[in-house]
Design a protein around this motif. Structure first.
Motif, mmCIF file in Angstrom:
data_model
loop_
_atom_site.group_PDB
_atom_site.id
_atom_site.type_symbol
_atom_site.label_atom_id
_atom_site.label_comp_id
_atom_site.label_asym_id
_atom_site.label_seq_id
_atom_site.Cartn_x
_atom_site.Cartn_y
_atom_site.Cartn_z
ATOM 1 N N GLU A 55 0.831 -1.209 0.000
ATOM 2 C CA GLU A 55 0.000 0.000 0.000
ATOM 3 C C GLU A 55 0.863 1.255 0.000
ATOM 4 O O GLU A 55 0.526 2.246 -0.665
ATOM 5 C CB GLU A 55 -0.977 -0.034 1.173
ATOM 6 C CG GLU A 55 -2.070 -1.070 0.944
ATOM 7 C CD GLU A 55 -2.977 -1.293 2.137
ATOM 8 O OE1 GLU A 55 -2.630 -0.854 3.268
ATOM 9 O OE2 GLU A 55 -4.036 -1.915 1.947
ATOM 10 N N ASN A 56 1.987 1.222 0.720
ATOM 11 C CA ASN A 56 2.914 2.358 0.693
ATOM 12 C C ASN A 56 3.554 2.521 -0.679
ATOM 13 O O ASN A 56 3.737 3.646 -1.160
ATOM 14 C CB ASN A 56 3.991 2.209 1.764
ATOM 15 C CG ASN A 56 3.471 2.503 3.155
ATOM 16 O OD1 ASN A 56 2.547 3.289 3.335
ATOM 17 N ND2 ASN A 56 4.042 1.856 4.153
ATOM 18 N N VAL A 57 3.903 1.417 -1.302
ATOM 19 C CA VAL A 57 4.466 1.462 -2.658
ATOM 20 C C VAL A 57 3.451 2.068 -3.625
ATOM 21 O O VAL A 57 3.786 2.940 -4.433
ATOM 22 C CB VAL A 57 4.926 0.060 -3.121
ATOM 23 C CG1 VAL A 57 5.259 0.055 -4.608
ATOM 24 C CG2 VAL A 57 6.109 -0.413 -2.296
ATOM 25 N N LEU A 58 2.207 1.627 -3.538
ATOM 26 C CA LEU A 58 1.162 2.171 -4.415
ATOM 27 C C LEU A 58 0.980 3.667 -4.201
ATOM 28 O O LEU A 58 0.858 4.428 -5.174
ATOM 29 C CB LEU A 58 -0.166 1.451 -4.175
ATOM 30 C CG LEU A 58 -0.336 0.122 -4.863
ATOM 31 C CD1 LEU A 58 -1.581 -0.591 -4.348
ATOM 32 C CD2 LEU A 58 -0.415 0.300 -6.367
ATOM 33 N N ALA A 59 0.953 4.077 -2.957
ATOM 34 C CA ALA A 59 0.794 5.507 -2.664
ATOM 35 C C ALA A 59 1.953 6.311 -3.245
ATOM 36 O O ALA A 59 1.745 7.384 -3.834
ATOM 37 C CB ALA A 59 0.692 5.730 -1.154
ATOM 38 N N ARG A 60 3.155 5.791 -3.119
ATOM 39 C CA ARG A 60 4.328 6.490 -3.648
ATOM 40 C C ARG A 60 4.312 6.524 -5.182
ATOM 41 O O ARG A 60 4.618 7.559 -5.782
ATOM 42 C CB ARG A 60 5.612 5.818 -3.142
ATOM 43 C CG ARG A 60 6.859 6.500 -3.590
ATOM 44 C CD ARG A 60 6.992 7.888 -2.987
ATOM 45 N NE ARG A 60 8.297 8.430 -3.351
ATOM 46 C CZ ARG A 60 8.508 9.694 -3.689
ATOM 47 N NH1 ARG A 60 7.522 10.552 -3.651
ATOM 48 N NH2 ARG A 60 9.698 10.092 -4.034
ATOM 49 N N GLN A 63 1.858 9.115 -6.203
ATOM 50 C CA GLN A 63 2.409 10.443 -5.947
ATOM 51 C C GLN A 63 3.396 10.829 -7.055
ATOM 52 O O GLN A 63 3.339 11.937 -7.592
ATOM 53 C CB GLN A 63 3.116 10.452 -4.588
ATOM 54 C CG GLN A 63 3.750 11.770 -4.227
ATOM 55 C CD GLN A 63 4.529 11.683 -2.933
ATOM 56 O OE1 GLN A 63 5.036 10.620 -2.561
ATOM 57 N NE2 GLN A 63 4.628 12.794 -2.231
ATOM 58 N N LEU A 64 4.284 9.928 -7.407
ATOM 59 C CA LEU A 64 5.275 10.207 -8.447
ATOM 60 C C LEU A 64 4.629 10.375 -9.818
ATOM 61 O O LEU A 64 5.102 11.164 -10.645
ATOM 62 C CB LEU A 64 6.326 9.103 -8.488
ATOM 63 C CG LEU A 64 7.255 9.035 -7.280
ATOM 64 C CD1 LEU A 64 8.083 7.764 -7.312
ATOM 65 C CD2 LEU A 64 8.139 10.271 -7.211
ATOM 66 N N MET A 65 3.566 9.638 -10.070
ATOM 67 C CA MET A 65 2.874 9.759 -11.349
ATOM 68 C C MET A 65 2.366 11.181 -11.572
ATOM 69 O O MET A 65 2.303 11.655 -12.708
ATOM 70 C CB MET A 65 1.712 8.768 -11.432
ATOM 71 C CG MET A 65 2.153 7.339 -11.641
ATOM 72 S SD MET A 65 0.788 6.171 -11.495
ATOM 73 C CE MET A 65 -0.241 6.645 -12.880
ATOM 74 N N GLY A 66 2.027 11.862 -10.493
ATOM 75 C CA GLY A 66 1.540 13.233 -10.597
ATOM 76 C C GLY A 66 2.578 14.215 -11.111
ATOM 77 O O GLY A 66 2.235 15.304 -11.571
ATOM 78 N N VAL A 71 3.011 10.890 -21.155
ATOM 79 C CA VAL A 71 3.547 9.655 -21.731
ATOM 80 C C VAL A 71 4.156 8.779 -20.643
ATOM 81 O O VAL A 71 3.918 7.568 -20.580
ATOM 82 C CB VAL A 71 4.587 9.965 -22.833
ATOM 83 C CG1 VAL A 71 5.291 8.702 -23.299
ATOM 84 C CG2 VAL A 71 3.929 10.675 -23.996
ATOM 85 N N GLY A 72 4.943 9.375 -19.758
ATOM 86 C CA GLY A 72 5.550 8.614 -18.661
ATOM 87 C C GLY A 72 4.506 8.036 -17.727
ATOM 88 O O GLY A 72 4.591 6.878 -17.311
ATOM 89 N N ARG A 73 3.512 8.856 -17.403
ATOM 90 C CA ARG A 73 2.439 8.398 -16.512
ATOM 91 C C ARG A 73 1.678 7.234 -17.140
ATOM 92 O O ARG A 73 1.370 6.244 -16.481
ATOM 93 C CB ARG A 73 1.498 9.567 -16.221
ATOM 94 C CG ARG A 73 0.427 9.252 -15.212
ATOM 95 C CD ARG A 73 -0.386 10.474 -14.779
ATOM 96 N NE ARG A 73 -0.746 11.386 -15.851
ATOM 97 C CZ ARG A 73 -0.187 12.584 -16.073
ATOM 98 N NH1 ARG A 73 0.787 13.023 -15.294
ATOM 99 N NH2 ARG A 73 -0.602 13.348 -17.063
ATOM 100 N N ARG A 74 1.413 7.331 -18.428
ATOM 101 C CA ARG A 74 0.677 6.249 -19.111
ATOM 102 C C ARG A 74 1.479 4.952 -19.088
ATOM 103 O O ARG A 74 0.910 3.880 -18.886
ATOM 104 C CB ARG A 74 0.367 6.668 -20.561
ATOM 105 C CG ARG A 74 -0.422 5.635 -21.323
ATOM 106 C CD ARG A 74 -1.827 5.498 -20.781
ATOM 107 N NE ARG A 74 -2.536 4.482 -21.541
ATOM 108 C CZ ARG A 74 -3.384 3.630 -21.016
ATOM 109 N NH1 ARG A 74 -3.673 3.685 -19.737
ATOM 110 N NH2 ARG A 74 -3.955 2.724 -21.753
#
Length: 110
Positions: A55-60, A63-66, A71-74
């Motif tokens: 869950e911490n990995v997903l949250a991070r 956060q980084l995707m923002g 293109v990177g986010r996709r």
């Protein structure tokens, strides 16, 4: 080509498959239906710990995707995110198996 354990030549693919398969227990885990209360409590704690990490990995990741380009986010949405989500769901399911076993054992001891 596979090694003696039946694993493929791609540890990343093996890990992704293992991580997402709810039916694959951890090494040494055993079968919930055959576990004692002590064993069930132990595995419940292990899965609580691992699920917290996921869950911490997903949250991070989110956060980084923002901060990424579209293109990177996709690409992260298509590659990284599904693997981590599948792993978290597996650990949530396995935790549920152990919690059900604890409930069953506590009910029979009343």
């Amino acid at each position: 080509m596979t090694n003696a354990k039946g694993e493929g030549a791609r540890p990343d693919i093996d890990a992704a498959v293992r991580g997402g398969d709810w039916n694959v227990p951890m090494d040494g885990e055993g079968i919930p239906e055959e576990a004692s209360l002590k064993q069930a409590l132990y595995w419940q704690q292990v899965y609580i710990e691992i699920l917290a990490v996921e869950e911490n990995v997903l949250a991070r990741i989110r956060q980084l995707m923002g901060t990424q380009s579209e293109v990177g986010r996709r690409e992260v949405e298509l590659t990284n995110l599904p693997v981590v989500v599948a792993q978290a769901e597996k650990f949530r399911q396995r935790l549920g198996y152990w919690q059900a076993r604890i409930h069953q054992l506590e009910e029979t001891s009343l």
